[in-house]
Design an enzyme around this catalytic site. Structure first.
Site, mmCIF file in Angstrom:
data_model
loop_
_atom_site.group_PDB
_atom_site.id
_atom_site.type_symbol
_atom_site.label_atom_id
_atom_site.label_comp_id
_atom_site.label_asym_id
_atom_site.label_seq_id
_atom_site.Cartn_x
_atom_site.Cartn_y
_atom_site.Cartn_z
ATOM 1 N N GLU A 26 61.632 -7.185 -44.662
ATOM 2 C CA GLU A 26 61.364 -5.870 -44.574
ATOM 3 C C GLU A 26 62.205 -5.017 -45.798
ATOM 4 O OE1 GLU A 26 62.222 -8.092 -42.350
ATOM 5 O OE2 GLU A 26 61.820 -7.786 -40.435
ATOM 6 N N HIS B 177 71.779 13.027 -18.083
ATOM 7 C CA HIS B 177 70.819 13.578 -17.824
ATOM 8 C C HIS B 177 69.692 12.668 -17.878
ATOM 9 C CE1 HIS B 177 72.857 17.531 -16.820
ATOM 10 N NE2 HIS B 177 73.609 17.144 -18.085
ATOM 11 N N LYS C 277 61.389 -14.723 -38.310
ATOM 12 C CA LYS C 277 61.280 -14.357 -39.619
ATOM 13 C C LYS C 277 60.248 -15.330 -40.234
ATOM 14 C CE LYS C 277 65.909 -12.447 -40.989
ATOM 15 N NZ LYS C 277 67.221 -12.575 -41.785
ATOM 16 N N LYS D 204 71.981 -9.798 -47.099
ATOM 17 C CA LYS D 204 73.045 -10.897 -47.778
ATOM 18 C C LYS D 204 71.919 -12.057 -48.412
ATOM 19 C CE LYS D 204 75.291 -14.534 -45.080
ATOM 20 N NZ LYS D 204 75.799 -15.080 -43.752
ATOM 21 N N GLY E 201 75.989 -11.741 -40.821
ATOM 22 C CA GLY E 201 75.406 -10.340 -41.111
ATOM 23 C C GLY E 201 75.951 -9.441 -40.187
ATOM 24 N N ARG E 202 75.925 -9.508 -39.064
ATOM 25 C CA ARG E 202 76.506 -8.711 -37.947
ATOM 26 C C ARG E 202 78.178 -8.428 -38.204
ATOM 27 N NH1 ARG E 202 74.227 -12.818 -35.981
ATOM 28 N NH2 ARG E 202 75.298 -14.444 -34.653
ATOM 29 N N GLU F 275 73.151 -10.612 -30.570
ATOM 30 C CA GLU F 275 72.859 -11.676 -31.591
ATOM 31 C C GLU F 275 73.928 -12.896 -31.518
ATOM 32 O OE1 GLU F 275 70.236 -10.449 -35.070
ATOM 33 O OE2 GLU F 275 72.191 -11.111 -36.138
HETATM 34 O O1 F6P Z 1 68.932 -10.470 -37.767
HETATM 35 C C1 F6P Z 1 69.029 -11.461 -38.512
HETATM 36 C C2 F6P Z 1 69.680 -11.326 -39.641
HETATM 37 O O2 F6P Z 1 69.763 -12.595 -40.188
HETATM 38 C C3 F6P Z 1 71.303 -10.512 -39.445
HETATM 39 O O3 F6P Z 1 72.114 -11.606 -39.210
HETATM 40 C C4 F6P Z 1 71.324 -9.822 -40.902
HETATM 41 O O4 F6P Z 1 72.059 -8.945 -40.835
HETATM 42 C C5 F6P Z 1 69.877 -9.437 -41.025
HETATM 43 O O5 F6P Z 1 68.980 -10.394 -40.515
HETATM 44 C C6 F6P Z 1 69.328 -9.190 -42.256
HETATM 45 O O6 F6P Z 1 69.437 -10.127 -43.127
HETATM 46 P P1 F6P Z 1 69.846 -9.865 -44.781
HETATM 47 O O7 F6P Z 1 71.094 -9.311 -44.821
HETATM 48 O O8 F6P Z 1 69.654 -11.447 -45.200
HETATM 49 O O9 F6P Z 1 68.945 -9.091 -45.293
#
Ligand code: F6P
Length: 547
Positions: free
Chosen positions: A212, A384, A495, A206, A267-268, A353
């Site tokens: 990462e 199990h 972050k 986003k 994001g979620r 979240e």
């Molecule tokens: O986990 C926190 C968050 O901001 C989520 O809401 C989002 O989906 C994820 O990090 C990744 O962020 P981005 O899509 O900006 O890379």
């Protein structure tokens, strides 16, 4: 000022909890032969049985009253119409607009957002059809065979879960890979099996600033250039789903290959947007639209059904009963369906979240528990592994069992075993082992609650409805708790500090606590600083930054 825990309904529920604490769920069935019919509900291709709960008629009535006395009607209308309900980030929350199949306009800030949503849908259609048909080729003129989604959190879990759930309908010539972990072992393993000439990377982020994802994307681009040669067209192999067009283009992605979405998509909650591109590539644009259709149908149900027959509201209220009145700390998600094996991970982010908050929308501490710990895995395997604790441990864990009714052709015997195991477990959790007899110390006490959610079939449409169902359940709980389900300042803090630690690794910074400094010294000794990845720039202090 209104205080939830002092409200008449809340107090009545507390009283009912004390009164019904020793009730046995199985006695409710004995007393009311219609209980299953009364406490089950069908919406489209989804059937919910919520009769196996320690919820008497009086409790259910009070829970419904709790929803009716809350701000639900108002807040739900505000969400669907684009009002700013994510107050800390000053944004509307409009994932429902992404699957809106209605005719009318949807005004945000004086502008109808539907045309741009439709434009992006059309872009997804054209692109997915070109890749699936083989018309879209890589630098060597060959068709794409492998799609690698690079993203994390909401930019990974939704499309990852859906592509796995609908794997059987995937294009036979396309393979899908999801890289999320910044641990180099993840991307290394995926890349080691791929041919750059036939691989398409989707950088899903986003913000286009998540450490990462950027690191994984850069590693993928380096791998591509090293193998394909400096003249190979990076633009034919890298596309992006992002709200940050500029950063995506700076990375080397062609403007027309940046699939846009908007700040008002959390994001979620983003699998309905361009972040769902891998789904359209896997099952085709029509399948993607069917998923949106299922979600839209659930949205309409959520908007119009009365409280007592509203599936997401009922699921939310059942959760509240256990979390706030019965002391349950966790909620187990147990799909008896291998294709849904990523669903618990997806729902974990969605719920934890969203509702892992301890202040209300005005920033005041709440005096009640909020979102549960959501966890789980497929039922067959769980039986199990962790089911023992659920049967006889000291914890009280409500369970959502989820399964699809339709067997795969040729696998009817497996499917029968799968579903009968699920029904046996739900029954055993409720009745225990001492049916009518004396309890010995080793018998299972029973009286452990569960819901059973049956999909007629695991289709894109039913999957869309299922996900929208859980999204709205989480929303309703957030409304009753009066929290903001759409920010995530805890994640933002992690972050920010990760960025700061990377920046200060060289400087022997005294800014961190002694433990962090000591551990950093050990890390430094192993990693030459020049090899360290650069983190996105950060500013010190408590400034909150939006995702
Ligand atoms: O986990 C926190 C968050 O901001 C989520 O809401 C989002 O989906 C994820 O990090 C990744 O962020 P981005 O899509 O900006 O890379």
């Amino acid at each position: 000022m209104f205080q939830l825990t002092r409200s008449v309904t809340w107090q009545a529920l507390k009283g009912l909890q004390a009164k019904t604490a020793d009730d046995r769920i199985s006695d409710y069935f004995a007393a009311d032969p219609q209980r299953f019919e009364k406490m089950s509900l069908r919406v489209g291709g989804l059937f919910l049985d919520y009769s196996k709960h320690q919820i008497s008629d009086a409790v259910l009535d009070k829970l419904i009253e709790l929803a009716d006395h809350s701000a639900l009607v108002q807040r739900r209308a505000q969400m669907f119409s684009g009002d700013i309900i994510n107050v800390t980030e000053d944004r509307p929350v409009l994932h429902t607009a992404l699957r809106n199949l209605g005719e009318g306009p949807l005004m945000v800030d004086g502008q109808d957002v539907m045309p741009e949503i439709q434009r992006t849908r059309e872009q997804i259609r054209q692109f997915s059809e070109a890749v699936r048909s083989g018309e879209w080729t890589g630098f060597s003129g060959e068709r794409i065979r492998d799609v690698v989604n690079i993203g994390i959190g909401g930019s990974d879990l939704g499309p990852n879960m859906a592509c796995r759930a609908l794997l059987k309908q995937r294009h036979p010539e396309l393979n899908f890979h999801f890289v999320s972990n910044v641990d180099g072992a993840h991307i290394q393993k995926v890349l080691s099996r791929l041919d750059p000439a036939t691989t398409l990377f989707i950088v899903s982020t986003k913000t286009f600033s998540t450490q990462e994802t950027l690191l994984n994307a850069k590693t993928a681009r380096r791998w591509f250039v090293e193998r394909a040669g400096p003249d190979a067209d990076v633009g034919a192999h890298f596309i992006a789903a992002s709200t940050n067009r500029k950063a995506a283009m700076e990375f080397g992605i062609r403007e027309e290959n940046v699939f846009e979405f908007w700040a008002w998509v959390g994001g979620r909650y983003s699998m309905w947007s361009s972040i769902g591109l891998p789904i359209a590539l896997a099952i085709g644009f029509e399948g993607f639209m069917a998923m949106l259709e299922g979600a839209y149908a659930m949205d309409q149900h959520f908007l119009t059904a009365p409280t007592a027959a509203n599936m997401p509201v009922l699921m939310a209220l059942i959760g509240i009963w256990y979390i706030n009145f019965q002391g349950a700390e966790t909620q187990a998600i147990v799909p008896y369906d291998q294709a849904l094996h990523q669903l618990p991970a997806f729902l974990q982010q969605l719920d934890m979240e969203s509702n892992g908050k301890s202040v209300d929308i005005f920033g005041r501490p709440v005096d009640y528990t909020t979102g549960p710990i959501v966890w789980g895995q497929t039922g067959s395997n769980g039986q199990h592994a962790f089911f023992q604790l659920l049967h006889q441990g000291t914890r009280y864990v409500p369970i959502d069992f989820i399964a699809s009714l339709k067997p795969e052709a040729g696998m009817e015997d497996h499917h029968f075993a799968l579903l009968t195991n699920m029904l046996a477990q739900a029954n055993a959790f409720m009745e225990g082992s001492a049916k009518g007899g004396e309890l010995d110390p080793y018998s299972c006490p029973g009286n452990r609650p569960s819901s059973t959610l049956l999909l007629d079939e695991l289709t894109p449409k039913n999957l869309g409805a299922l996900i929208a169902l859980y999204e709205h359940k989480v929303f309703v709980q957030g409304v009753i708790w009066n929290i903001n389900s759409f920010d995530q300042w805890g994640v933002q803090l992690g972050k920010r500090i990760a960025g700061e630690i990377s920046e200060r690794l060289d400087a022997h910074s005294q800014d961190f606590d002694a433990s962090t400094q000591g551990l950093l010294r050990l890390v430094r000794a192993q990693l030459p600083t020049r090899d360290l990845p650069s983190a996105p720039p950060t500013s010190r202090g408590n400034k909150r930054r939006k995702a």
